[in-house]
Scaffold this motif. Structure first.
Motif, short mmCIF file in Angstrom:
data_model
loop_
_atom_site.label_atom_id
_atom_site.label_comp_id
_atom_site.label_asym_id
_atom_site.label_seq_id
_atom_site.Cartn_x
_atom_site.Cartn_y
_atom_site.Cartn_z
N GLY A 1 0.79 -1.22 0.00
CA GLY A 1 0.00 0.00 0.00
C GLY A 1 0.82 1.27 0.00
O GLY A 1 2.00 1.29 0.37
N ASP B 1 -9.86 5.76 -3.96
CA ASP B 1 -9.97 5.00 -2.72
C ASP B 1 -9.13 3.74 -2.84
O ASP B 1 -9.48 2.82 -3.59
CB ASP B 1 -11.43 4.64 -2.46
CG ASP B 1 -11.64 3.95 -1.11
OD1 ASP B 1 -10.64 3.59 -0.46
OD2 ASP B 1 -12.81 3.76 -0.73
N GLU B 2 -8.01 3.68 -2.11
CA GLU B 2 -7.09 2.56 -2.24
C GLU B 2 -7.71 1.24 -1.76
O GLU B 2 -7.25 0.17 -2.15
CB GLU B 2 -5.79 2.83 -1.48
CG GLU B 2 -4.68 1.85 -1.82
CD GLU B 2 -3.35 2.20 -1.19
OE1 GLU B 2 -2.34 1.60 -1.57
OE2 GLU B 2 -3.33 3.08 -0.30
N ARG B 3 -8.76 1.31 -0.96
CA ARG B 3 -9.41 0.09 -0.51
C ARG B 3 -9.98 -0.71 -1.68
O ARG B 3 -10.21 -1.92 -1.56
CB ARG B 3 -10.51 0.42 0.50
CG ARG B 3 -9.99 0.92 1.84
CD ARG B 3 -11.11 1.37 2.74
NE ARG B 3 -11.83 2.52 2.19
CZ ARG B 3 -12.85 3.12 2.79
NH1 ARG B 3 -13.28 2.67 3.96
NH2 ARG B 3 -13.44 4.15 2.22
N ARG C 1 -6.24 -8.69 0.44
CA ARG C 1 -6.09 -7.93 1.68
C ARG C 1 -5.21 -8.66 2.67
O ARG C 1 -4.42 -8.06 3.39
CB ARG C 1 -7.46 -7.63 2.29
CG ARG C 1 -8.21 -6.53 1.56
CD ARG C 1 -9.47 -6.09 2.29
NE ARG C 1 -10.56 -7.05 2.12
CZ ARG C 1 -11.06 -7.80 3.08
NH1 ARG C 1 -10.56 -7.75 4.30
NH2 ARG C 1 -12.06 -8.64 2.85
N SER D 1 -1.68 -7.39 4.30
CA SER D 1 -1.90 -6.96 5.69
C SER D 1 -0.61 -6.52 6.37
O SER D 1 -0.62 -5.68 7.25
CB SER D 1 -2.54 -8.09 6.49
OG SER D 1 -1.70 -9.24 6.52
#
Length: 277
Positions: A106, A165-167, A269, A273
């Motif tokens: 990220g 939105d990086e999500r 994800r 993490s």
């Protein structure tokens, strides 16, 4: 004013080499003297790239050579980030832009390492290697000029879409990043089903491959959405309708795909993490 300093490709595997081939292609392509390959060892695609274009390659980027670099493309395996990135951050100019195609890494974590440098995170897919891919990108406060520079490099593989939105990158990875594998699986299953109905395997594989290529080309040429095209070829009571009924029964293919994409998104994800915080 465009940055005319060197571009450093850090890692030269399949995807990084494919992008670099695009940068160097044609009369208006990047001057090979501006491209620096940084890799302790070279894969077959990387070796072919360096040999074909006579590129300069170094095992690591030292302070003196780093002064010449205006943009870095991170194209190594994500698990190498913790070792490779801090060494780069120590020697790169403060205004050097970072373009990363590392899955799961990220922007926030990259900023922890690279500081206030312009950072663009991108997710290409494998058809990028033949100019038929698609890339999704997101940037920190990189500025429009740096985003435009990154887009020029990324779009050699196909269209570039930007998100804020990086999500959403997990879903992007699940749909387009992993998506080619789903199509290959469809071709494999379609051919296998044909063999099950008595077709010789070479013929079944050719029919499956050419059918998928043709259907994709039809979507591209007509610009129509898949649902409209599907309905156009599905006559009530016909052979296609009989097959579609099986695929749609009990939620069928749409529900299976929904669960598959969800699983891929969750795995994305999970993989990120530790680095995608």
């Amino acid at each position: 004013m465009p940055d005319t300093r060197r571009i450093a490709l850090v890692g030269a595997g399949r995807m990084g080499s494919a992008l670099a081939e695009g940068w160097l292609r044609g009369k208006r392509g990047l001057d090979p003297a501006r491209l620096l390959v940084v890799a302790p060892s070279l894969s077959d695609p990387g070796q072919a790239l360096v040999s074909k274009h006579g590129l300069k390659r170094v095992e690591a980027l030292g302070p003196r050579m780093a002064k010449e670099v205006g943009l870095v493309v991170l194209a190594f395996k994500p698990q190498h980030f913790e070792k490779a990135a801090p060494a780069l951050a120590e020697v790169l100019p403060e205004d050097c832009a970072i373009v990363s195609i590392l899955a799961g890494t990220g922007i926030r974590h990259m900023q922890e390492v690279f500081g206030d440098r312009p950072i663009i995170r991108a997710m290409p897919n494998t058809p990028t290697s033949i100019g038929k891919g698609i890339t999704v990108a997101i940037a920190n406060e990189a500025g429009e000029a740096r985003k435009a520079e990154a887009e020029r490099l990324l779009k050699v593989g196909g269209p570039v879409e930007w998100i804020e939105d990086e999500r959403l990158m997990g879903a992007v990875t699940a749909v387009s990043g992993s998506g080619p594998a789903y199509v290959f699986l469809l071709a494999e299953a379609l051919a296998g089903a044909g063999v099950g109905e008595g077709l010789p395997r070479p013929l079944a594989e050719k029919l499956a491959r050419e059918t998928i290529i043709g259907a994709a080309a039809l979507m591209e040429k007509t610009g129509q959405d898949p649902q409209t095209l599907r309905r156009a070829v599905t006559s009530p009571g016909g052979t296609t309708q009989a097959a579609i009924d099986v695929m749609m029964a009990g939620g069928g293919l749409p529900e299976m795909m929904r669960r598959a994409i969800n699983a891929a998104e969750r795995q994305s994800r999970k993989l990120g993490s530790g680095t995608g915080r």
